[in-house]
Design an enzyme around this catalytic site. Structure first.
Site, mmCIF file in Angstrom:
data_model
loop_
_atom_site.group_PDB
_atom_site.id
_atom_site.type_symbol
_atom_site.label_atom_id
_atom_site.label_comp_id
_atom_site.label_asym_id
_atom_site.label_seq_id
_atom_site.Cartn_x
_atom_site.Cartn_y
_atom_site.Cartn_z
ATOM 1 N N GLU A 13 0.727 -0.908 0.144
ATOM 2 C CA GLU A 13 -0.337 -0.133 0.171
ATOM 3 C C GLU A 13 0.730 1.133 0.076
ATOM 4 O OE1 GLU A 13 -3.799 -0.065 2.676
ATOM 5 O OE2 GLU A 13 -2.389 -1.689 3.320
ATOM 6 N N GLU A 56 6.496 -0.382 6.234
ATOM 7 C CA GLU A 56 4.861 -0.032 6.165
ATOM 8 C C GLU A 56 3.992 -0.120 5.033
ATOM 9 O OE1 GLU A 56 2.630 -0.049 8.420
ATOM 10 O OE2 GLU A 56 4.002 -0.530 9.953
#
Length: 377
Positions: A316, A325
């Protein structure tokens, strides 16, 4: 129609074909990105993977509509920003009628998570709203006759534990006890699971010289023996799960199932993010999937197969924070695998159109794919 024959060629010749077989694993479908395939394409991807359990962080109607009449079981989420409003019975019932009820029964929705890692927020007011919100959402489901098919829970990080070693000595943080104890009573009353987001990666990242890499990656190692129970743990995730069970037992409950709502390993990180590599991510997720397939239980609960939702389906690109992340995905947004985890089955490389619905060519290609899969299986 030529695109379909290209797809078939890719199926049998491409290096980016991944072998996958049906396992009892769930997947987190995060969407903090600007380059993801349409939900209808994702439905095709998951169908080819035989993944039938998906966890969302919201109740995206485009996703829920795309999975109509599929065999996929959904967990949908109410974000932390909704928690205070969900203590109002009218607002809770309105939310369910607008965001959940229109998709039933054609889309299988079996759980609502109210909030995510609320106890990481340091917001005591939000913590105090959590249980009332969960109760109000549940009672709204009862009023609508949906409580038998949809349950209510919330997801916690492992930071709620004051102690996790050895697993038999697991306890919750004393400052959270006033909130967690009544939440456990609620889970017991409605028979809903206790969800934990558990990441052995973080333990290794912060203490790479003390935490053996093989222990966190499910690789062969001597493991750790709990001095109180003499149970041996050959991986950290199982030790974390049993520590949560111990903490729950210390609060008087042995009737609540612990499920892992998130776990995974990043394939890329910043210079100070030790261990964030495709090789380690492949070992962690591949070995975990193997254990799920074998229906393993933890040492303290060997007869209860671990229940896991892997994080995450895609990388993402808009997630804030360190590089890791944005690199937890099993797949790139174009449908190609980030790494090969050696499972069985065929995943075609998908091409995406701008439309949000599956077009005739896509359906035809999927039909050809299914026929080819059975012919050459």
């Amino acid at each position: 129609m030529a695109g379909c024959f290209v797809l078939l060629l890719v199926l049998f010749l491409s290096d980016s074909v991944v072998r996958i077989q049906s396992v009892g694993v769930g997947i987190n479908y995060g969407q903090i990105a600007n380059n993801l395939p349409s939900p209808s394409r994702v439905a095709l991807l998951l169908q080819s993977l035989n993944i039938t359990r998906v966890k969302l962080y919201d109740a995206d109607p485009n996703v829920l509509l795309a999975f109509s009449n599929s065999n996929v079981d959904f967990i949908i989420g109410l974000g932390n920003e909704y928690i205070q409003n969900m203590t109002d019975p009218v607002k809770a019932q309105n939310w369910i009628q607008q965001h959940l009820q229109p998709h039933l029964p054609q889309t299988k929705i079996t759980c609502i998570t109210v909030g995510n890692e609320v106890f990481n927020s340091n917001d005591t007011q939000l913590m105090s709203y959590l249980l009332p919100a969960m109760q109000t959402v549940y009672h709204a489901l009862v009023n609508l006759g949906l409580d038998k098919q949809v349950t209510v829970t919330t997801a916690h990080s492992l930071n709620i534990l004051a102690n996790s070693y050895p697993p038999s000595s697991g306890t919750f943080r004393p400052d959270f006890a006033e909130y967690i104890h009544p939440i456990l009573n609620f889970h017991s009353q409605i028979n809903s699971p206790f969800l934990i987001n558990a990441y052995p990666y973080f333990a290794y990242k912060y203490n790479p010289n003390e935490v053996p890499l093989n222990y966190v990656l499910f690789q062969p190692n001597q493991g750790m023996t709990d001095p109180n129970t003499n149970l041996n743990y050959d991986n950290m995730l199982y030790a974390q799960i049993d520590a949560v069970y111990s903490a729950i037992k210390a609060m008087g409950h042995t009737d609540i199932q612990v499920r892992i709502s998130e776990t995974g390993w990043p394939s890329k990180g910043d210079a100070d993010e030790v261990g964030a590599t495709p090789e380690n991510a492949g070992l962690y997720n591949g070995n975990l999937l193997q254990r799920i397939q074998e229906k393993q239980g933890t040492p303290a609960n060997p007869s209860v197969p671990i229940d896991v939702y892997v994080f995450a389906l895609f990388n993402e690109d808009l997630k804030p924070g360190p590089t890791s992340e944005r690199n937890y995905g099993l797949f790139y947004p174009d449908g190609t695998p980030v790494y090969n985890i050696g499972l069985q089955g065929y995943l075609p490389v998908l091409t995406y159109s701008s439309g949000s619905n599956i077009n005739v060519l896509s359906v035809f290609c999927l039909a050809i794919y299914v026929i080819a899969h059975f012919l050459y299986a």
